[in-house]
Design an enzyme around this catalytic site. Structure first.
Site: not given
Length: 274
Positions: A143, A156
């Site tokens: 990401s 995360y």
């Protein structure tokens, strides 16, 4: 010259929706056969039906990436039913939105178990097959959060940074064996990601990606397949090139970044999570 992907096989985890499903369909359009894995087999079957309608083969395997046996069974089924394994995309993962001090050990362990250890399970199952074949391509869905952790997304972002580091190390460790490693860094996509976050919080949540940077899953999938077509695949895929530049500046000027993140944190709703 672009590499011909026709007849090659890719195995994709988290393929029932979002980036995984879009990538599966884009791979089929490029002529690949696809092995699909996720916990929701009913949704996998819908993706598989679209792939078969294109004239390509597809198999569906119920798979929880937190289980060693499930992932190994998925890779074994891919080779047994489709005859080979040219690429594997470790895509399964989810996000949570909680301040670090409100993120329990159980939350940290659970998200690492899926996002990081799930990725490792795919790698460990796929690499022996690729070594035997003498070539392969591992793809890891990291990401843009691998470079910067927005407030509320510390856990995360930690998993995404871990995936990025694993990919960096593997890229050198496997290069002499003709196995390429690509990390994928979406910044904000129209997926079920926020739905999962909202389910965890028990309330709706807005995304934190500016609209100009938000991408469709199809955009991400096309960028992934473009990388796979290259004889020497890119080490990193950034579907939004501007994001890479902006985040490069953010890491180059950590003081300014810290102030920007502080403003972002102060602007957040003052709610606590359980």
């Amino acid at each position: 010259m672009p590499r011909n992907l026709t007849g090659q096989v890719i195995a994709i985890t988290g393929a029932s929706s979002g980036i995984g499903a879009a990538t599966a369909l884009e791979c089929a359009r490029a002529g690949m056969d696809v092995a699909l894995a996720a916990r929701r087999v009913d949704k996998l079957e819908k993706v598989a039906a679209e792939i078969r309608a294109m004239g390509r083969r597809a198999i569906c395997v119920a798979c929880d990436v937190t289980r060693d046996d499930d992932v190994q069974r998925f890779v074994d089924a891919t080779v047994a039913q489709l005859g080979r394994l040219d690429a594997a995309f470790a895509n399964a993962g989810y996000g949570i939105n909680r301040p670090v001090m409100e993120t329990t050990d159980a939350h940290f362990r659970a998200i690492f178990e899926t996002n990081v250890y799930g990725t490792l399970r795919v790698i460990r199952a796929a690499v022996p097959v690729m070594r035997k074949a003498g070539r392969g391509h591992l793809l890891i869905c990291s990401s843009a959060a691998s470079e910067i952790a927005p407030p509320g997304y510390g856990a995360y972002a930690a998993t995404k940074a871990s995936q990025d580091c694993i990919g960096q190390a593997l890229r050198a460790e496997l290069r002499d064996e003709n196995i390429f490693v690509t990390t994928v860094h979406p910044i904000g996509t129209t997926t079920e990601f926020l739905d999962r976050v909202a389910d965890d919080l028990g309330r709706p949540i807005a995304g934190n990606t500016p609209g100009a940077f938000t991408q469709t899953v199809e955009t991400v999938a096309r960028a992934i397949v473009r990388s796979m077509r290259q004889d020497r695949p890119k080490p990193e895929v950034w579907p939004q090139p501007a994001a890479r530049f902006v985040l490069g500046l953010a890491t180059a000027f950590p003081g300014l970044t810290a102030r920007g993140l502080l403003r972002s944190f102060r602007a957040r709703p003052k709610e606590t999570t359980s």
